[in-house]
Design an enzyme around this catalytic site. Structure first.
Site, short mmCIF file in Angstrom:
data_model
loop_
_atom_site.label_atom_id
_atom_site.label_comp_id
_atom_site.label_asym_id
_atom_site.label_seq_id
_atom_site.Cartn_x
_atom_site.Cartn_y
_atom_site.Cartn_z
N GLY A 1 -25.01 8.83 -27.45
CA GLY A 1 -24.89 8.35 -27.57
C GLY A 1 -24.14 7.26 -26.41
N GLN B 1 -22.02 0.93 -20.29
CA GLN B 1 -21.02 1.88 -19.60
C GLN B 1 -22.38 1.87 -18.68
OE1 GLN B 1 -21.77 3.83 -24.30
NE2 GLN B 1 -19.86 5.03 -22.39
N HIS C 1 -20.01 2.53 -32.87
CA HIS C 1 -18.45 3.80 -31.74
C HIS C 1 -19.70 2.67 -30.15
CE1 HIS C 1 -16.70 5.98 -28.59
NE2 HIS C 1 -17.90 5.88 -28.14
N GLU C 2 -21.22 2.34 -30.36
CA GLU C 2 -22.14 1.67 -29.76
C GLU C 2 -22.30 0.36 -29.80
OE1 GLU C 2 -22.43 4.20 -26.95
OE2 GLU C 2 -22.00 5.67 -27.97
N HIS D 1 -18.55 -0.86 -27.59
CA HIS D 1 -18.83 -1.39 -26.64
C HIS D 1 -19.40 -2.30 -26.08
CE1 HIS D 1 -17.83 2.60 -24.92
NE2 HIS D 1 -18.19 3.30 -25.39
N CYS E 1 -15.88 9.59 -25.72
CA CYS E 1 -16.31 8.69 -25.24
C CYS E 1 -16.76 8.84 -24.08
CB CYS E 1 -15.70 7.23 -25.34
SG CYS E 1 -16.82 6.33 -24.65
N LEU E 2 -17.54 9.28 -23.01
CA LEU E 2 -18.49 9.38 -21.63
C LEU E 2 -17.55 8.57 -20.98
CD1 LEU E 2 -22.59 9.72 -22.03
CD2 LEU E 2 -20.22 11.80 -22.14
#
Length: 173
Positions: A45, A50, A138-139, A142, A95-96
């Site tokens: 995701g 991000q 999670h997204e 963000h 997380c990226l």
């Protein structure tokens, strides 16, 4: 376009994202570029903040490497817990934007997702569970300036605090 993934410490990760007023070809292209950046980073995701964009957009693809890709592009998503019996589930997340840190996070097990797809169509998905539910929550976080490390236990925060401090110092923007 080669998108760079913003890391912990970048201010854009802490801003509440703006709604997308109109789905333009440029925004659909951004979403496709986000998918490419996500695939390159081995993620499942990726939210627009991000990659430095303060808009309500995220992409998800939970397909395994050996499977055909199955990307979902979500503009102006609203992810809400389903009503009724909906216990929290705790599982490990990464997380990226917060590389090399994995920790357990509790989230509602079932959600419903309303969003606009890349064709401008309203979509509702009910009773979303498992990895899709966790990833969407999670997204969504963000888009609200929340990172998964904000939701981890005090013990996990203590274990990861020096890594997070270093990351924040290296990525202040």
């Amino acid at each position: 376009m080669d998108l760079q993934i913003c890391k912990y410490g970048s201010q854009v990760l802490r801003k509440k994202s703006e709604p997308v007023k109109e789905i333009t070809p440029e925004l659909v292209e951004l979403a496709r570029n986000m998918l490419e950046a996500m695939y390159k980073a081995n993620g499942v995701g990726l939210a627009a903040p991000q990659v430095g964009k303060n808009i309500r957009l995220f992409v998800i693809d939970l397909s395994k490497e050996e499977e055909e890709r199955n990307p979902i592009i979500l503009f102006n998503p609203v992810v809400e817990p389903e009503e009724g019996d909906n216990p929290k589930e705790t599982d490990e997340e990464g997380c990226l934007s917060v590389p090399e840190i994995w920790a357990k996070v509790s989230r509602p097990s079932r959600v419903r997702i309303n969003y606009t797809n890349e064709k401008g169509e309203a979509v509702e998905i009910r009773d979303v569970t498992g990895k899709f539910s966790r990833c969407a929550q999670h997204e969504q976080d963000h888009l609200n300036g929340i990172l998964f490390v904000d939701k981890i236990s005090i013990a996990d925060k203590a274990v990861n605090s020096s890594k997070l401090k270093k990351m924040a110092k290296d990525n202040i923007s």
